[in-house]
Design a protein around this motif. Structure first.
Motif, short mmCIF file in Angstrom:
data_model
loop_
_atom_site.label_atom_id
_atom_site.label_comp_id
_atom_site.label_asym_id
_atom_site.label_seq_id
_atom_site.Cartn_x
_atom_site.Cartn_y
_atom_site.Cartn_z
N GLU A 113 0.83 -1.64 0.11
CA GLU A 113 -0.10 -0.04 0.26
C GLU A 113 1.05 1.22 -0.16
O GLU A 113 1.96 2.04 0.60
N PHE A 121 -10.87 8.41 -6.14
CA PHE A 121 -9.62 7.30 -6.74
C PHE A 121 -10.46 6.93 -7.93
O PHE A 121 -11.46 6.96 -8.08
N SER A 122 -9.25 5.98 -8.52
CA SER A 122 -9.53 5.13 -9.74
C SER A 122 -8.89 4.16 -9.28
O SER A 122 -7.73 3.90 -8.91
N LEU A 123 -9.88 3.18 -9.79
CA LEU A 123 -9.43 1.45 -9.35
C LEU A 123 -9.79 0.74 -10.23
O LEU A 123 -10.42 0.79 -11.26
N TYR A 171 -4.81 -1.65 -9.29
CA TYR A 171 -4.65 -0.11 -10.02
C TYR A 171 -4.98 0.60 -9.42
O TYR A 171 -6.50 0.66 -9.37
N HIS A 172 -4.56 1.68 -8.94
CA HIS A 172 -5.11 2.65 -8.52
C HIS A 172 -4.30 4.47 -9.72
O HIS A 172 -3.40 4.84 -9.68
N ASP A 173 -5.48 5.42 -9.49
CA ASP A 173 -4.57 6.38 -9.77
C ASP A 173 -5.66 7.81 -10.09
O ASP A 173 -6.86 7.95 -9.09
N TRP A 215 -11.59 0.80 -15.02
CA TRP A 215 -11.49 1.42 -14.52
C TRP A 215 -13.29 1.80 -13.41
O TRP A 215 -14.35 2.08 -14.73
N TRP A 266 -3.69 3.42 -0.18
CA TRP A 266 -4.15 3.01 -1.23
C TRP A 266 -3.46 2.10 -1.97
O TRP A 266 -1.99 1.83 -1.51
N PHE A 294 -9.16 0.59 0.00
CA PHE A 294 -8.48 2.26 0.27
C PHE A 294 -9.12 2.22 0.90
O PHE A 294 -9.68 1.79 1.89
N ILE A 324 -6.03 9.98 -7.48
CA ILE A 324 -6.19 10.19 -6.15
C ILE A 324 -5.70 11.55 -5.33
O ILE A 324 -5.06 12.34 -5.33
#
Length: 291
Positions: free
Chosen positions: A112, A133-135, A281-283, A199, A255, A155, A285
């Protein structure tokens, strides 16, 4: 005494921020990518109300913020960059394999990122914040009903010091759920399987309080949708679960992937989950000041 005249001048400063263009590739399949020259990059802030904005367009695993820790797991692929991201070139991928000590850190199988060391990103009672956030659940294997329904955290809005987590999102069975305070829980997405390898945008609005005047509201937006949909809300509630503010307790975001594994009476991990490896994946934030 002669009266003096005071003139008060109001100066309005206008700051124009031009955001870097991010190519939209919502249907592309992200692939791992090695960060390029990460030490020379810096983070970006969108506007005066945006407290944190991690887009990974810097090409660095810390999103260009020196105080963000991408992961504490030692595996070489516990954290990596993928291309493309949610709406640009990069996003971060976190990977955890149960039973492999290289993915074990802070007494759990987890990988994390966190913003614990960024003062402006912390939260305290009396504040009102929006978290976005995008997952992307990468090749997320389905849960086998013959196994216990372990949860995988994706998250967290945490408080330091070991008190109950105020708000955390996790996958359980085929749903994404929220757990809050000591025993609260609710379903955010009843069945995420149609969203695997797509996403999902999340928005969480919170008023942090020590009494029952707080709230949190969780919204989602699926790939291709234009608007957020309210999924869960908890109103007229105490939302800051910390009890050690006088000792420097603080709230912060995390995250990535944190896997809940069982243990036997000797503290040994029981690997009964049918899926040993999970990747998320995360983007994008963001923390936005509402009040």
């Amino acid at each position: 005494m002669e009266m003096k005249s005071f003139i008060y001048l109001a100066i309005a400063g206008i700051i124009t921020c031009t955001a870097c263009g991010k190519s939209s590739q919502p249907n592309a399949s992200p692939e791992p990518r090695t960060p390029s020259n990460p030490s020379s990059q810096t983070g970006t802030i969108g506007n005066s109300d945006t407290i944190l904005n991690v887009t990974y367009e810097t090409g660095a695993l810390n999103g260009g913020y020196p105080d963000i820790i991408p992961t504490k797991a030692t595996a070489s692929d516990a954290a990596s960059l993928i291309n493309p991201g949610r709406s640009g070139n990069y996003a971060i991928a976190h990977k955890v394999t149960l039973g492999n000590p290289d993915y074990y850190s802070n007494e759990a199988y987890r990988s994390e990122a966190d913003a614990l060391n960024i003062n402006d990103a912390l939260f305290f009672p009396g504040q009102e914040r929006r978290y976005e956030f995008s997952l992307y659940l990468k090749d997320w294997e389905q849960w086998n009903a013959a196994n216990p329904p372990y949860g995988d955290n994706i998250f967290q809005l945490k408080v330091s010091g070991g008190d109950p987590v105020p708000v955390r999102l996790l996958t359980k069975r085929h749903a994404i759920v929220v757990r809050y305070d000591a025993s609260g829980n609710a379903i955010v997405i009843p069945d995420f399987r149609p969203q695997i390898n797509k996403w999902i945008d999340f928005r969480i609005d919170v008023k942090w309080t020590l009494d029952n005047t707080g709230y949190f509201k969780i919204y989602t937006k699926y790939q291709g949708e234009q608007d957020f949909t309210l999924r869960v809300q908890n109103v007229n509630a105490r939302t800051f679960t910390g009890t050690q503010l006088s000792n420097g307790q603080k709230g912060y975001i995390k995250w990535g992937v944190y896997r809940e594994a069982g243990e036997d009476s000797n503290g040994n991990v029981i690997l009964t989950d049918n899926v040993l490896t999970r990747v998320a994946y995360h983007d994008n934030i963001r923390i936005i000041k509402l009040n």
